[in-house]
Scaffold this motif. Structure first.
Motif, short mmCIF file in Angstrom:
data_model
loop_
_atom_site.label_atom_id
_atom_site.label_comp_id
_atom_site.label_asym_id
_atom_site.label_seq_id
_atom_site.Cartn_x
_atom_site.Cartn_y
_atom_site.Cartn_z
N UNK A 1 0.92 -1.07 -0.14
CA UNK A 1 -0.14 0.09 -0.05
C UNK A 1 0.68 1.21 -0.03
N UNK A 2 2.22 1.00 0.00
CA UNK A 2 2.89 2.19 0.27
C UNK A 2 4.45 1.75 -0.29
N UNK A 3 5.31 2.83 -0.54
CA UNK A 3 6.79 2.62 -0.89
C UNK A 3 7.36 1.75 0.31
N UNK A 4 6.99 2.22 1.48
CA UNK A 4 7.68 1.41 2.52
C UNK A 4 7.39 -0.09 2.42
N UNK A 5 6.05 -0.39 2.11
CA UNK A 5 5.71 -1.93 1.92
C UNK A 5 6.55 -2.39 0.96
N UNK A 6 6.92 -1.83 -0.20
CA UNK A 6 7.61 -2.18 -1.15
C UNK A 6 9.14 -2.40 -0.56
N UNK A 7 9.64 -1.42 0.11
CA UNK A 7 11.11 -1.77 0.68
C UNK A 7 11.08 -3.09 1.41
N UNK A 8 10.03 -3.19 2.08
CA UNK A 8 9.98 -4.34 3.04
C UNK A 8 9.79 -5.52 2.49
N UNK A 9 9.69 -5.65 1.09
CA UNK A 9 9.38 -7.16 0.44
C UNK A 9 10.91 -7.93 0.53
N UNK A 10 11.94 -7.13 0.43
CA UNK A 10 13.19 -7.80 0.06
C UNK A 10 14.31 -6.71 0.04
N UNK A 11 15.58 -6.96 0.49
CA UNK A 11 16.60 -6.07 0.10
C UNK A 11 16.94 -5.53 -1.46
N UNK A 12 16.39 -6.47 -2.30
CA UNK A 12 16.64 -6.42 -3.73
C UNK A 12 15.50 -6.30 -4.47
N UNK A 13 15.15 -5.54 -5.14
CA UNK A 13 14.23 -5.64 -6.29
C UNK A 13 14.87 -5.76 -7.69
N UNK A 14 14.58 -7.10 -8.06
CA UNK A 14 15.06 -7.45 -9.54
C UNK A 14 14.61 -6.47 -10.66
N UNK A 15 15.13 -5.83 -11.54
CA UNK A 15 14.90 -5.06 -12.67
C UNK A 15 14.93 -6.09 -13.81
N UNK A 16 13.76 -6.47 -14.44
CA UNK A 16 13.75 -7.25 -15.57
C UNK A 16 13.36 -6.51 -16.62
N UNK A 17 14.13 -7.00 -17.89
CA UNK A 17 13.88 -6.70 -19.04
C UNK A 17 13.22 -8.08 -20.02
N UNK A 18 12.12 -7.96 -20.34
CA UNK A 18 11.38 -9.17 -20.92
C UNK A 18 11.69 -9.11 -22.42
N UNK A 19 12.07 -10.07 -23.04
CA UNK A 19 12.10 -10.00 -24.38
C UNK A 19 11.02 -10.99 -24.90
N UNK A 20 10.61 -12.01 -24.27
CA UNK A 20 9.80 -12.88 -24.55
C UNK A 20 8.55 -13.25 -23.19
N UNK A 21 7.16 -12.76 -23.71
CA UNK A 21 6.21 -12.67 -22.50
C UNK A 21 5.98 -13.91 -22.15
N UNK A 22 6.35 -15.19 -22.93
CA UNK A 22 6.21 -16.60 -22.44
C UNK A 22 7.39 -16.79 -21.14
N UNK A 23 8.65 -16.02 -21.01
CA UNK A 23 9.25 -16.08 -19.93
C UNK A 23 8.98 -15.59 -18.51
#
Length: 212
Positions: free
Chosen positions: A6-28
């Protein structure tokens, strides 16, 4: 179990790292999300840099309820609408403009708007948010900048992204004003392309242990 940030703090609490993904194929998208969740990284930023991105977000949102999928590299209001319709549960932008901020905040979703200067961080705080993305982190001053920012703006909490690696991530995570870091090292393009999901789970597990 579905986590509802519900907030940015909630996002921070998920894990120490947020993977930044570049998807070339939607199936992946779905097997990648499952691999990341299995490794302890439920928050996933899918960047809107490829034609497959929106479809990938839609698939993750529908098929991997344990994941918290968001849309990154949002640079205009049209992308805000498209990402929201696709099922994104948070929004991330590399920078901030009044029109873009208004559109992002109007969705009611947690947002991490981008900043690279003290004035930009102050402007965001005038909008009522203290959760933001620091981009491009290494090029814009890195940990030295963040240490300096903590004095005058201790309320600001940031997710540094841009040049973050396994080697320097712990330096960022040790700072009190860093909520999490964003990086692509847990999701190498070569591993995604070859479907090596167990290896990605291993990288995610390592990343998830960087802050205990």
């Amino acid at each position: 179990m579905r986590t509802v940030p519900r907030s940015g703090e909630d996002l921070f609490a998920l894990a120490p790292v947020m993977p930044v993904v570049v998807l070339e194929e939607a199936e992946d998208a779905v097997p990648l999300a499952r691999a990341l969740v299995a490794g302890g990284l439920p928050g996933i930023e899918v960047t809107l840099r490829t034609p497959a991105a929106l479809s990938g977000i839609e698939r993750i949102a529908a098929e991997v309820p344990e994941a918290v999928v968001g849309a990154g590299t949002i640079v205009n209001t049209e992308q805000v609408e498209a990402a929201t319709e696709a099922g994104a549960r948070f929004l991330v932008s590399p920078g901030s403009t009044p029109d873009l901020l208004r559109a992002m905040f109007d969705t009611g979703l947690p947002c991490l708007p981008g900043v690279a200067t003290v004035s930009e961080a102050m402007a965001l705080m005038e909008w009522g948010t203290t959760s933001m993305k620091f981009f491009p982190a290494e090029a814009a001053g890195g940990t030295a900048f963040l240490k300096s920012l903590a004095g005058p703006l201790p309320q600001a909490r940031l997710c540094p992204t841009g040049g973050i690696t396994r080697r320097n991530a712990p330096d960022y995570l040790a700072l009190p004003n860093v909520g999490c870091v964003g990086g692509s090292w847990p999701v190498p393009a070569a591993l995604i392309a070859s479907g090596r999901w167990e290896e990605i789970t291993g990288l995610a597990r390592e990343a998830s242990s960087l802050r205990t």
